[in-house]
Design a protein around this motif. Structure first.
Motif, PDB file in Angstrom:
ATOM      1  N   SER A 215       0.839  -1.197   0.000  1.00  0.00           N
ATOM      2  CA  SER A 215       0.000   0.000   0.000  1.00  0.00           C
ATOM      3  C   SER A 215       0.877   1.250   0.000  1.00  0.00           C
ATOM      4  O   SER A 215       1.702   1.438   0.893  1.00  0.00           O
ATOM      5  CB  SER A 215      -0.931   0.015   1.219  1.00  0.00           C
ATOM      6  N   LYS A 291      -6.948   3.119   7.886  1.00  0.00           N
ATOM      7  CA  LYS A 291      -8.338   2.786   7.583  1.00  0.00           C
ATOM      8  C   LYS A 291      -8.452   2.247   6.159  1.00  0.00           C
ATOM      9  O   LYS A 291      -7.716   2.656   5.263  1.00  0.00           O
ATOM     10  CB  LYS A 291      -9.226   4.014   7.750  1.00  0.00           C
ATOM     11  N   LYS A 292      -9.415   1.337   5.973  1.00  0.00           N
ATOM     12  CA  LYS A 292      -9.541   0.699   4.670  1.00  0.00           C
ATOM     13  C   LYS A 292      -9.944   1.691   3.576  1.00  0.00           C
ATOM     14  O   LYS A 292      -9.663   1.467   2.395  1.00  0.00           O
ATOM     15  CB  LYS A 292     -10.547  -0.447   4.737  1.00  0.00           C
ATOM     16  N   GLU A 293     -10.559   2.799   3.976  1.00  0.00           N
ATOM     17  CA  GLU A 293     -10.945   3.800   2.985  1.00  0.00           C
ATOM     18  C   GLU A 293      -9.732   4.456   2.325  1.00  0.00           C
ATOM     19  O   GLU A 293      -9.846   5.051   1.241  1.00  0.00           O
ATOM     20  CB  GLU A 293     -11.799   4.892   3.640  1.00  0.00           C
ATOM     21  N   MET A 294      -8.561   4.356   2.968  1.00  0.00           N
ATOM     22  CA  MET A 294      -7.366   5.037   2.466  1.00  0.00           C
ATOM     23  C   MET A 294      -6.507   4.154   1.563  1.00  0.00           C
ATOM     24  O   MET A 294      -5.550   4.643   0.960  1.00  0.00           O
ATOM     25  CB  MET A 294      -6.523   5.532   3.651  1.00  0.00           C
ATOM     26  N   LYS A 296      -5.963   1.045  -1.564  1.00  0.00           N
ATOM     27  CA  LYS A 296      -6.536   0.734  -2.867  1.00  0.00           C
ATOM     28  C   LYS A 296      -7.620  -0.337  -2.755  1.00  0.00           C
ATOM     29  O   LYS A 296      -7.681  -1.095  -1.777  1.00  0.00           O
ATOM     30  CB  LYS A 296      -5.443   0.306  -3.835  1.00  0.00           C
ATOM     31  N   GLU A 297      -8.453  -0.411  -3.765  1.00  0.00           N
ATOM     32  CA  GLU A 297      -9.678  -1.209  -3.728  1.00  0.00           C
ATOM     33  C   GLU A 297      -9.439  -2.678  -3.414  1.00  0.00           C
ATOM     34  O   GLU A 297     -10.164  -3.291  -2.623  1.00  0.00           O
ATOM     35  CB  GLU A 297     -10.397  -1.083  -5.072  1.00  0.00           C
ATOM     36  N   LYS A 300      -9.116  -3.507   0.387  1.00  0.00           N
ATOM     37  CA  LYS A 300     -10.191  -3.171   1.325  1.00  0.00           C
ATOM     38  C   LYS A 300     -10.887  -4.412   1.877  1.00  0.00           C
ATOM     39  O   LYS A 300     -11.296  -4.436   3.042  1.00  0.00           O
ATOM     40  CB  LYS A 300     -11.206  -2.260   0.656  1.00  0.00           C
ATOM     41  N   GLY A 306     -12.090  -3.037   9.580  1.00  0.00           N
ATOM     42  CA  GLY A 306     -11.984  -1.667   9.079  1.00  0.00           C
ATOM     43  C   GLY A 306     -10.584  -1.105   9.094  1.00  0.00           C
ATOM     44  O   GLY A 306     -10.374   0.035   8.675  1.00  0.00           O
TER      45      GLY A 306
END
Length: 314
Positions: A215, A291-294, A296-297, A300, A306
């Motif tokens: 990541s 956080k998983k929102e930060m 790449k897809e 996630k 989370g």
């Protein structure tokens, strides 16, 4: 996940717990251990077996001497317990009022070279396993050292090249200006030396400790946190002794006994640097979270709670 990171996951999530651990880890006695003893401690920590007292504390030896990505022993002079004994004298020398520019540049060159080496040795190397240092990385380190050396010696350069005679301006250049410069140089040096982590990404783990991929966002966060902690270390270590000198110069007793100021400055510098090393190391977790929102897809889905975990480096 490496046993060192698993230990930090279980015991190092609060600032107080990290500080308590780092105070123990920075004992310079651990520098006397051989590579065989270090690897044995690392294996014992990973096995979870009960340790015989004659084997010492595998936690202290493993966390202070083993790189959490490669599992190999760190170079002796770049282990965390060696930071104060090696960099301490250089930090003190860097704040001395040199008569010419050359000694200031030489001291800064030694200090910044060591800091760059420490940052590189303790970086997150999860994306570099089995690879040799690239030419790009060598150029980044050389550039960081050159830049930091010149900026670190800037106060002395200003005093000498501009032939400053004013006591007020000399005081500003020698006691005030080095404070922000020390913090800025430390911050930029870490960003430069560890730039590849942000560009290529670092390994992230799920809550069970399984690697799930690289990541870039985690790499950027790890480098930024380490740069902030290093800026705090050298900024505060430079601020307290210099501000103390300014304060003492205003007291009549020290005006009459000016020779007492220098030893007090050195003592305060040693105390503050010694205290700030574990504090700066503890500001951010060694096993950081993102956080998983930060990320790449494709990563996630692995963040069941989370969050994903990453090794911050030092």
């Amino acid at each position: 996940m490496d046993p060192n990171l698993l230990y930090w996951k279980d015991h190092g999530q609060s600032l107080f717990s990290r500080l308590r651990i780092w105070v123990s880890l920075l004992d310079p006695v651990s520098l006397l251990a051989s590579d065989a003893e270090i690897q044995k401690a690392h294996t014992l920590l990973g096995s979870g077996e009960k340790v015989d007292e004659k084997d010492g504390d595998p936690v202290i030896l493993s966390l202070s001497s083993v790189h959490a990505d490669s599992g190999a022993a760190l170079p002796l002079v770049f282990r965390p317990p060696a930071l104060f004994p090696v960099s301490g004298p250089l930090v003190f020398a860097s704040f001395l009022p040199h008569s010419t520019v050359k000694p200031a540049l030489f001291v800064q060159l030694l200090l910044q070279s060591y800091n760059a080496g420490f940052s590189h040795a303790n970086r997150n190397s999860s994306s570099e396993q089995g690879k040799q240092m690239s030419v790009k990385q060598l150029l980044l380190m050389a550039g960081a050292v050159s830049y930091a050396t010149c900026v670190g010696a800037l106060p002395q350069i200003l005093v000498n090249r501009l032939r400053v005679r004013s006591a007020a301006i000399q005081t500003f250049c020698r006691l005030i200006l080095p404070i922000p410069l020390s913090a800025a140089v430390a911050f930029i040096s870490v960003l430069t030396v560890r730039r590849e982590e942000a560009e290529t990404g670092i390994q992230v783990f799920d809550s069970s400790g399984n690697p799930v991929g690289l990541s870039k966002a985690a790499g950027e966060k790890a480098v930024r946190e380490t740069a902030l902690s290093r800026a705090a270390l050298f900024g505060v270590s430079g601020a307290v002794p210099n501000l103390l000198v300014l304060f003492l110069h205003r007291r009549r007793f020290f005006q009459r006994n000016s020779l007492l100021v220098t030893p007090l400055r050195h003592i305060s510098a040693a105390v503050v640097l010694g205290l700030m090393i574990p504090v700066s190391f503890s500001l951010f977790p060694q096993l950081g979270t993102i956080k998983k929102e930060m990320v790449k897809e494709e990563l996630k889905a692995a963040a069941g709670d989370g969050l994903l975990y990453y090794h911050r480096g030092l």
